[in-house]
Design a protein around this motif. Structure first.
Motif, PDB file in Angstrom:
ATOM      1  N   GLY A  77       0.749  -1.132   0.147  1.00  0.00           N
ATOM      2  CA  GLY A  77      -0.105  -0.149  -0.040  1.00  0.00           C
ATOM      3  C   GLY A  77       0.849   1.396  -0.028  1.00  0.00           C
ATOM      4  O   GLY A  77       2.143   1.326   0.297  1.00  0.00           O
ATOM      5  N   PHE A  78       0.215   2.286  -0.246  1.00  0.00           N
ATOM      6  CA  PHE A  78       1.106   3.414  -0.400  1.00  0.00           C
ATOM      7  C   PHE A  78       0.899   4.191   1.324  1.00  0.00           C
ATOM      8  O   PHE A  78      -0.088   4.005   1.875  1.00  0.00           O
ATOM      9  N   LYS A  79       2.025   5.038   1.763  1.00  0.00           N
ATOM     10  CA  LYS A  79       1.915   5.306   2.955  1.00  0.00           C
ATOM     11  C   LYS A  79       1.591   6.960   2.825  1.00  0.00           C
ATOM     12  O   LYS A  79       2.554   7.781   2.741  1.00  0.00           O
ATOM     13  N   PRO A  80       0.613   7.677   2.873  1.00  0.00           N
ATOM     14  CA  PRO A  80       0.306   9.067   2.649  1.00  0.00           C
ATOM     15  C   PRO A  80       0.685   9.648   3.930  1.00  0.00           C
ATOM     16  O   PRO A  80       0.761   9.175   5.059  1.00  0.00           O
ATOM     17  N   ASP A  81       0.993  10.937   3.900  1.00  0.00           N
ATOM     18  CA  ASP A  81       1.830  11.787   4.902  1.00  0.00           C
ATOM     19  C   ASP A  81       0.670  12.721   5.530  1.00  0.00           C
ATOM     20  O   ASP A  81       0.237  13.562   4.898  1.00  0.00           O
ATOM     21  N   PHE A  82       0.236  12.168   6.692  1.00  0.00           N
ATOM     22  CA  PHE A  82      -0.582  13.033   7.530  1.00  0.00           C
ATOM     23  C   PHE A  82      -0.064  13.910   8.532  1.00  0.00           C
ATOM     24  O   PHE A  82      -0.711  14.128   9.446  1.00  0.00           O
ATOM     25  N   THR A  83       1.129  14.077   8.433  1.00  0.00           N
ATOM     26  CA  THR A  83       2.034  14.742   9.479  1.00  0.00           C
ATOM     27  C   THR A  83       1.281  16.316   9.547  1.00  0.00           C
ATOM     28  O   THR A  83       1.115  16.937   8.717  1.00  0.00           O
ATOM     29  N   GLY A  84       0.994  16.394  10.825  1.00  0.00           N
ATOM     30  CA  GLY A  84       0.606  17.842  11.211  1.00  0.00           C
ATOM     31  C   GLY A  84      -1.077  18.061  11.087  1.00  0.00           C
ATOM     32  O   GLY A  84      -1.531  18.965  11.284  1.00  0.00           O
ATOM     33  N   LEU A  85      -1.518  17.037  10.529  1.00  0.00           N
ATOM     34  CA  LEU A  85      -3.219  17.215  10.193  1.00  0.00           C
ATOM     35  C   LEU A  85      -3.781  17.156  11.318  1.00  0.00           C
ATOM     36  O   LEU A  85      -4.776  18.276  11.593  1.00  0.00           O
TER      37      LEU A  85
END
Length: 498
Positions: free
Chosen positions: A282-290
């Motif tokens: 799977g791909f690992k989307p970046d939710f940093t700071g969300l």
């Protein structure tokens, strides 16, 4: 693949002439055998696959008439063309009775033969296409497909697969997905990047899915797939395409299809059309700071009026659209946002009840404008001044039920209810469900199925007419819904009543 021809003619010079003319008239035909008697011809048909047979009526040992009868009685997948030096009525009658493609007089006229071969080729190619689609459909359903002499097996057939999904959830009673797919014209748009003869379009098990099988030597690249998705313009619905790049054998299609379904659910992008390349990791989307930004929006809501709170929700949606966020992550954070509001504002309804409304909205609306409208009403209903008491809501629910009882034979949707009663769909769904324990669309289906049972028990109407009479244009879809609700098909229900 060449079309395989058997010529059955007992006179050697005529036999050679027929074989030569067939291959000269159309290069897609190949004479694989020429036999001079009916007995050997029948044996050959039993042991070898043949597409077309040119057969003389006057043959030694076993006549052409007997060969035709044998092919017809055994249901052999061969198209017979009758040859004769006579215009005898009995020969013509026999040819027609045994489903011969045509009746030609010897010596063969080249122009007539060319036209006939073109007609036969078109018929065979169409049949091959239908068989291919049926085999792939059976594989998607998990049915075991056996190769027989009636099929044209490929050498180790393998494909690339694409799963096309409309929206996030197949609400069967809310949208006419069959009509939506017709408007999208997937086949026509996909043929812009892959020739029609190199791909096959098949229904998924869910009504909001289609599967595209592509020959391995014609697999499109990611740029062409993005071009394909951009060509699918349909307002109010997101389109997710999951591409399985590796070769998939016929025996592995069912398992691969389930992998793609799961991948689509996990990774589809919120409010955007997308092409996803399947990967086991799977791909690992970046939710940093969300989450920090969401918490900041919630903090701002502490001393806000309800109108400003709905404005903050608009800012929340913007966070999810400035960069790709999965549908799953967006749903999780929107529920978190509303649950946190309960800590600073008193709600008129419990969060558990509201959570169902949130889920319903996010599975039915796919534009920022629609979501803002629905959540504006929902948030005001939860945290604003309570305009309608329980008696008013009961009255609205009763009016909706009466409306559904009257209109159940027509194409009623939640959007139509909203236009008729002046409230957003999610609000109407919530008060109807609170009153009757069902959503309006579930009640509608129950009403239709109950009416269908009465008509089926009568036994005087065809299933197609009953389907139309209770509001289903597609009798196959009606049968699927009927079986889902009753456990038996309409035909089985009729038999049980008899």
């Amino acid at each position: 693949m060449k079309i395989r021809v058997l010529v059955v003619e007992d006179e050697p010079p005529i036999q050679r002439s027929i074989c030569q003319k067939i291959e000269e008239s159309n290069e897609n035909f190949k004479v694989i055998a020429a036999i001079d008697n009916g007995k050997d011809a029948i044996q050959y048909l039993i042991e070898h696959p043949v597409d077309v047979m040119f057969v003389d009526m006057n043959l030694p040992i076993v006549s052409g008439k007997e060969i035709l009868k044998f092919c017809y009685s055994e249901k052999l997948p061969v198209l017979p063309v009758v040859l004769s030096g006579y215009t005898d009525f009995e020969y013509v009658k026999c040819a027609v009775a045994n489903h011969a493609v045509d009746y030609l007089l010897k010596p063969l006229n080249s122009q007539e033969l060319t036209i006939l071969l073109q007609k036969i080729e078109a018929r065979i190619r169409k049949q091959q296409q239908e068989e291919k689609v049926q085999n792939l459909t059976d594989a998607v359903k998990g049915l075991h497909t056996l190769q027989t002499k009636e099929t044209r097996p490929e050498m180790d057939p393998s494909y690339s697969m694409l799963l096309v999904t409309l929206g996030a959830c197949p609400y069967e009673n809310e949208r006419n997905y069959r009509e939506l797919f017709e408007k999208l014209d997937l086949g026509g748009n996909f043929s812009q990047i892959v020739p029609k003869e190199n791909f096959w379009l098949v229904n998924g098990k869910n009504i909001n899915e289609k599967i595209i099988f592509v020959r391995r030597d014609r697999v499109p690249d990611i740029n062409h797939l993005n071009q394909f998705v951009r060509s699918l313009k349909f307002p109010g619905l997101t389109i997710t395409v999951v591409f399985y790049k590796e070769a998939v054998k016929m025996t592995d299609i069912f398992a691969t299809y389930h992998l793609l379904q799961k991948y689509a659910r996990e990774h589809m992008i919120f409010l955007k059309n997308s092409v996803l390349i399947y990967s086991p990791e799977g791909f690992k989307p970046d939710f940093t700071g969300l989450r920090e930004k969401i918490d900041s929006l919630i903090l701002q809501c502490n001393n806000m009026s309800i109108n400003n709170i709905t404005g903050s929700f608009a800012d929340l949606l913007h966070l999810f659209t400035v960069r790709p966020v999965t549908q799953k992550e967006a749903v999780r954070n929107i529920k978190y946002f509303v649950s946190e509001l309960y800590k600073v504002h008193q709600g008129h309804r419990g969060f558990f009840e509201v959570e169902e409304d949130i889920q319903f909205i996010l599975e039915n609306y796919y534009t920022e404008e629609e979501l803002l409208k629905e959540f504006d009403f929902l948030l005001k209903d939860i945290f604003g001044i309570e305009v309608y008491d329980s008696r008013d809501k009961k009255l609205i629910a009763v009016k909706m039920k009466n409306y559904l009882d009257e209109k159940f034979r027509t194409n009623v949707t939640n959007q139509l209810l909203a236009a008729s009663f002046g409230f957003v769909p999610s609000y109407l769904v919530s008060i109807f469900k609170a009153c009757y324990g069902l959503t309006p669309m579930d009640y509608l289906v129950t009403k239709r199925i109950d009416e269908a049972k009465i008509l089926l028990a009568d036994g005087s109407l065809k299933i197609k007419d009953i389907a139309s009479g209770v509001g289903y244009e597609d009798s196959l879809y009606f049968s699927k819904v009927f079986k889902k609700f009753t456990g038996v098909s309409p035909k089985e229900y009729v038999k049980s009543n008899k």
